[in-house]
Enzyme design. Structure first.
Site, mmCIF file in Angstrom:
data_model
loop_
_atom_site.group_PDB
_atom_site.id
_atom_site.type_symbol
_atom_site.label_atom_id
_atom_site.label_comp_id
_atom_site.label_asym_id
_atom_site.label_seq_id
_atom_site.Cartn_x
_atom_site.Cartn_y
_atom_site.Cartn_z
ATOM 1 N N GLY A 50 0.830 -1.203 0.000
ATOM 2 C CA GLY A 50 0.000 0.000 0.000
ATOM 3 C C GLY A 50 0.865 1.254 0.000
ATOM 4 O O GLY A 50 0.603 2.214 -0.733
ATOM 5 N N ASP B 103 10.055 -8.334 -3.217
ATOM 6 C CA ASP B 103 10.654 -9.593 -2.751
ATOM 7 C C ASP B 103 9.638 -10.492 -2.052
ATOM 8 O O ASP B 103 9.916 -11.663 -1.810
ATOM 9 C CB ASP B 103 11.808 -9.307 -1.777
ATOM 10 C CG ASP B 103 13.006 -8.712 -2.492
ATOM 11 O OD1 ASP B 103 13.206 -9.036 -3.682
ATOM 12 O OD2 ASP B 103 13.726 -7.919 -1.872
ATOM 13 N N GLY C 6 8.020 -0.365 4.684
ATOM 14 C CA GLY C 6 7.631 0.308 5.923
ATOM 15 C C GLY C 6 8.626 0.112 7.057
ATOM 16 O O GLY C 6 8.832 1.010 7.868
ATOM 17 N N HIS D 151 9.512 24.024 12.718
ATOM 18 C CA HIS D 151 10.814 24.672 12.506
ATOM 19 C C HIS D 151 11.924 24.046 13.354
ATOM 20 O O HIS D 151 11.710 23.649 14.489
ATOM 21 C CB HIS D 151 10.724 26.173 12.825
ATOM 22 C CG HIS D 151 10.364 26.437 14.255
ATOM 23 N ND1 HIS D 151 11.304 26.516 15.258
ATOM 24 C CD2 HIS D 151 9.156 26.600 14.850
ATOM 25 C CE1 HIS D 151 10.701 26.731 16.408
ATOM 26 N NE2 HIS D 151 9.384 26.779 16.198
#
Ligand SMILES: CC(=O)SCCNC(=O)CCNC(=O)[C@H](O)C(C)(C)COP(=O)(O)OP(=O)(O)OC[C@H]1O[C@@H](n2cnc3c(N)ncnc32)[C@H](O)[C@@H]1OP(=O)(O)O
Length: 218
Positions: A11, A33, A68, A135
């Protein structure tokens, strides 16, 4: 800018494939894979596994590792870079990325994410959908900032750490290497390396379990 190879037909890979198209890549191919039998993902071709990609790597303008698992993603990127693969930064067009921020190669920025001035992000990282990195934040290599996370100003996130869905991190907090911050947590204290923390305020998972047991025994 024409061709993009994506390793990982998951996904996450599909989201990256669409971002590549939106950035003008005309040829987007998958390699994988895990599912050798897979030949297509929607309209994209799956042309083989990582070994096949290594053989074809010079034919692609960029490679993206869409895996992921932070450790595997970073490891694969280093391996492919050593074999001559080009990596770039891919940003969804709706992401707002400050011109004064620095993003290193292999990092992907998903839809509606915001990266503010003077933030820096290492290689092979993910700033996922609608996450904000404010920041002066400093994120290491192989980091994943999940959807809906808010990092306040000046937060440090160490190498291979994963900030879970919707978590919030207070300004100037230091999060170590290989830390997992559970979904929905609020981090208000520094976290040392290799911890899993959850809750508001975020506490180490084991401690959290002990507290839960104590409460349930009362
Ligand atoms: C586009 C995408 O999909 S990106 C993917 C985004 N996904 C995420 O961000 C998920 C982040 N992962 C988590 O939050 C996980 O729950 C983790 C990593 C914190 C813990 O996972 P595990 O180690 O498998 O823990 P497990 O599921 O066994 O839970 C252990 C205990 O902690 C509790 N727990 C787990 N996660 C949380 C959390 N985020 N907040 C509060 N409590 C939690 C569980 O309910 C359980 O409590 P119990 O023992 O009283 O039943």
């Amino acid at each position: 800018m024409n061709s993009c190879a994506i390793l990982g037909a998951s996904g996450h890979g599909k989201v990256i494939a669409e971002i590549a198209e939106l950035n003008g890549y005309k040829k987007v191919d998958f390699f994988d894979d895990t599912w050798p039998e897979l030949k297509t993902v929607h309209h994209w071709l799956v042309l083989g596994n990582s070994e096949r990609l290594l053989a074809l790597v010079s034919q692609y303008d960029i490679v993206v590792i869409a895996i992921g698992d932070n450790t595997i993603r970073l490891k694969k990127q280093i391996e492919f870079q050593a074999k001559g693969a080009n990596f770039s930064v891919l940003k969804h067009p709706s992401a707002i990325v400050s011109r004064y921020s620095e993003l290193d190669v292999g990092t992907v920025v998903m839809a509606n994410a915001v990266i503010n001035s003077f933030a820096s992000i290492g290689v092979a990282s993910i700033v996922n959908t609608s996450a904000t990195v404010d920041h002066d934040c400093k994120l290491g290599n192989g980091v994943h900032i999940s959807p809906g996370v808010n990092l306040a100003g000046g937060v440090t996130v160490g190498e291979l750490s994963w900030i879970g869905l919707g978590a919030q991190v207070k300004q100037l907090i230091n999060i170590g290497d290989q830390v997992i911050v559970g979904a929905g947590s609020t981090v208000v204290n520094d976290i040392s390396n290799n911890q899993i923390v959850i809750g508001t305020p975020a506490k180490p998972l084991d401690k959290f379990k002990e507290q839960t047991i104590k409460v349930s025994l009362c």
